[in-house]
Design a protein around this motif. Sequence first.
Motif, PDB file in Angstrom:
ATOM      1  N   HIS A 214      64.721  46.402  -7.283  1.00 44.18           N
ATOM      2  CA  HIS A 214      64.873  46.144  -6.020  1.00 44.18           C
ATOM      3  C   HIS A 214      65.858  46.750  -5.318  1.00 44.18           C
ATOM      4  O   HIS A 214      66.943  46.927  -4.574  1.00 44.18           O
ATOM      5  CB  HIS A 214      65.949  45.102  -6.521  1.00 44.18           C
ATOM      6  N   GLU A 215      66.229  48.385  -6.215  1.00 48.40           N
ATOM      7  CA  GLU A 215      67.441  48.832  -5.844  1.00 48.40           C
ATOM      8  C   GLU A 215      67.811  50.663  -5.672  1.00 48.40           C
ATOM      9  O   GLU A 215      67.099  51.227  -6.719  1.00 48.40           O
ATOM     10  CB  GLU A 215      68.833  48.695  -5.738  1.00 48.40           C
TER      11      GLU A 215
ATOM     12  N   ASN B  89      62.207  49.897   1.396  1.00 48.72           N
ATOM     13  CA  ASN B  89      62.467  48.444   1.074  1.00 48.72           C
ATOM     14  C   ASN B  89      63.771  48.521   0.165  1.00 48.72           C
ATOM     15  O   ASN B  89      63.392  47.159  -0.704  1.00 48.72           O
ATOM     16  CB  ASN B  89      61.146  48.080   0.741  1.00 48.72           C
ATOM     17  N   LYS B  90      64.576  49.263  -0.414  1.00 44.50           N
ATOM     18  CA  LYS B  90      65.400  48.859  -1.622  1.00 44.50           C
ATOM     19  C   LYS B  90      67.030  48.840  -1.095  1.00 44.50           C
ATOM     20  O   LYS B  90      67.050  50.103  -0.167  1.00 44.50           O
ATOM     21  CB  LYS B  90      64.980  50.064  -2.424  1.00 44.50           C
ATOM     22  N   GLU B  91      68.010  48.101  -1.317  1.00 40.23           N
ATOM     23  CA  GLU B  91      68.960  48.438  -1.489  1.00 40.23           C
ATOM     24  C   GLU B  91      69.782  49.826  -1.841  1.00 40.23           C
ATOM     25  O   GLU B  91      69.388  50.111  -2.765  1.00 40.23           O
ATOM     26  CB  GLU B  91      70.206  47.220  -1.832  1.00 40.23           C
TER      27      GLU B  91
ATOM     28  N   TYR C 170      64.734  46.258   4.048  1.00 44.14           N
ATOM     29  CA  TYR C 170      65.541  46.035   2.945  1.00 44.14           C
ATOM     30  C   TYR C 170      66.544  45.850   3.625  1.00 44.14           C
ATOM     31  O   TYR C 170      67.292  45.893   4.881  1.00 44.14           O
ATOM     32  CB  TYR C 170      65.894  46.807   2.129  1.00 44.14           C
TER      33      TYR C 170
ATOM     34  N   CYS D 100      59.216  37.904  -4.367  1.00 42.03           N
ATOM     35  CA  CYS D 100      60.267  38.258  -3.732  1.00 42.03           C
ATOM     36  C   CYS D 100      60.590  36.547  -2.405  1.00 42.03           C
ATOM     37  O   CYS D 100      59.553  36.647  -1.516  1.00 42.03           O
ATOM     38  CB  CYS D 100      60.502  39.436  -2.831  1.00 42.03           C
TER      39      CYS D 100
ATOM     40  N   TRP E 159      61.433  36.326   1.406  1.00 45.65           N
ATOM     41  CA  TRP E 159      61.982  37.095   2.832  1.00 45.65           C
ATOM     42  C   TRP E 159      61.886  36.001   4.286  1.00 45.65           C
ATOM     43  O   TRP E 159      62.187  36.501   5.062  1.00 45.65           O
ATOM     44  CB  TRP E 159      60.311  37.540   3.553  1.00 45.65           C
TER      45      TRP E 159
ATOM     46  N   CYS F  57      66.165  37.359   1.738  1.00 43.92           N
ATOM     47  CA  CYS F  57      65.517  38.788   1.524  1.00 43.92           C
ATOM     48  C   CYS F  57      65.329  39.375   0.125  1.00 43.92           C
ATOM     49  O   CYS F  57      66.242  40.371  -0.163  1.00 43.92           O
ATOM     50  CB  CYS F  57      66.067  39.654   2.304  1.00 43.92           C
ATOM     51  N   GLY F  58      65.665  38.514  -0.755  1.00 41.48           N
ATOM     52  CA  GLY F  58      66.188  39.108  -2.537  1.00 41.48           C
ATOM     53  C   GLY F  58      64.242  38.314  -3.065  1.00 41.48           C
ATOM     54  O   GLY F  58      63.516  38.568  -2.527  1.00 41.48           O
ATOM     55  N   CYS F  59      64.854  39.401  -4.273  1.00 39.59           N
ATOM     56  CA  CYS F  59      63.883  39.176  -5.350  1.00 39.59           C
ATOM     57  C   CYS F  59      64.022  38.345  -6.415  1.00 39.59           C
ATOM     58  O   CYS F  59      65.707  39.092  -6.824  1.00 39.59           O
ATOM     59  CB  CYS F  59      63.689  40.991  -5.309  1.00 39.59           C
TER      60      CYS F  59
ATOM     61  N   GLU G  30      62.972  38.133 -11.095  1.00 38.28           N
ATOM     62  CA  GLU G  30      62.119  38.560 -12.637  1.00 38.28           C
ATOM     63  C   GLU G  30      62.001  37.858 -13.333  1.00 38.28           C
ATOM     64  O   GLU G  30      63.346  37.231 -12.894  1.00 38.28           O
ATOM     65  CB  GLU G  30      62.451  39.993 -12.119  1.00 38.28           C
TER      66      GLU G  30
END
Length: 539
Positions: A208-209, A233-235, A260, A457, A459, A492-494, A496
């Motif tokens: 994610h980053e 699409n990543k921080e 992102y 994720c 959105w 807008c976070g994921c 897992e």
Amino acid sequence: MFLGQRDGRISHAGLPYDDITWYDIAGQPFGIASYFNAIVFGDANNIVDIKGAFAVGRDFVSPRGFSLAYGNDGKLTETGYSPVSVRFLVGRNISMEGPLVVIGHVVAGGSFRAAKGSTYMIGKDGRSNQIQELMDLYQAQNGSPYWKPADRGNHYAISSYDVPRYIPADRIGADVTRFFNEARESIVDFHQCITGLSANGEVIDHFHEKILRGNDPIQNVFIIDARPNGILNKELRFEIPEGSIAIVIFRTGNNAHIQYGLWGEERLANRTLYVFEDASNIYMEVPAAIWGSILAPSAMFHGHQTGGHVSGNAALGSFAVNARSGFEFHLYPFVGGVVCEVPEQIPPPAPAAPRVPVPTPTPPSVVAPIEECPSCPEPEPCPPCPPAKPCPEPEPCPEPEPCPPCPPDKTRIEYRPYPVRVPVPCPGSRTRIIYRKIMVREKVRDCKIIPGKIFGCIWGCSCRCSHEYIVKLYKICDESKEYICSEMVGTCGCFEFEVPYDDCYALEVCPKGRPKNIKDCKPMLTLKNVGVSNLMIVN
């Protein structure tokens, strides 16, 4: 005098109206345009607020109002009242249906139209004739003969209560076309030089980053290659030495897609430079917070339809955003100090001319005897060449052997059995579920699902409000569910989870702090990896 500040202070925003001239600054990719929050070489539209100054090479159009140079905190900390600084510079026309409010001067090379109520606040310089000078600068056709700047104590106010007022560029002898042409040439040259730098930092890619890690005390260069689709699409998170600068070079192809919501952080904003090497269009597809400056002098920037901000300088080819968007530029000027020098090509020295000996003059009374050169011996004759030998006759090529007949085409599909758990009602009970293994055959193929991992994720939300979300995971055991773990996810976070594959699970997604009067609050959820045998979603 530099920046034309008659009171001796240098403002963080704008150029003096009596010296609208382009200047290069060593180590500064934006040159003198670093005193503008953003410089756009083509057209721009619909921006609602810029914390510093703004320069547009062609036209600015908006169906609403526009405010400039109030500073990041709205208290003029970074800007301040100035007697001479131009905070809104437009090469051609300004056309607005709402009022224009600026802490500073407004200069345009073409026509001007704005709503009544437009006001410009000009700092005092202590001269007795300043009011008359402002009246001459903002004189407008068909204006009231009684109009004059209003004294507001620590500044003067130029109001457009009767007719729209601004400073025409030719009134102050400003060649704005030349200014923007020289600005574009200088910034494009610096852009080409930076994109030729080699990376000296490391890009660590997580799910994610991206962590951008460098150890150079002066300048850390990172390259992110997102070709061919240009999706970002990543921080972006930086780990660099204190006081150093970070340069991120994006290679995206023609279209760059920002997907992102967070790049960098506020404490590094004025030491971070994002350079788009080859993009013609930059699409902000989420309301992102970009901490740092953007160098993309040939690209069109498309702001997000609801908002977002760029906190730093920006040099863009053109700019467009929806008329209802709250997009803003915040004032975090880039510190400069970029080490990017093209070595000068020094041509090799021309070969020296052959030295001609200068004969020693002979006295007129003495005649030097002339010696004859000795004759060279005759060369010995060459021996006769041996006769040429004829080439041997080539041997005939052997006949190729016929190819064996091709075997008949038989495509073999291999099937492998594997158990699938199917719920079957248990006799004597209405709610208990047991599982029976049956054998299913499927075509052998590569499995792209990672077993044991649940990854997804969020959105946004159907209520169009920003929430934090609590994502909880339960294990289903007969007639009850057993809590396993949970994660807090922002807008807008994921999330897992890693769990055993064979069990049955339930995923519960709840907005945190949801207003009670909103009933249709449903998160927009995407599951990217479901690596378990059974999963249900509970809202």
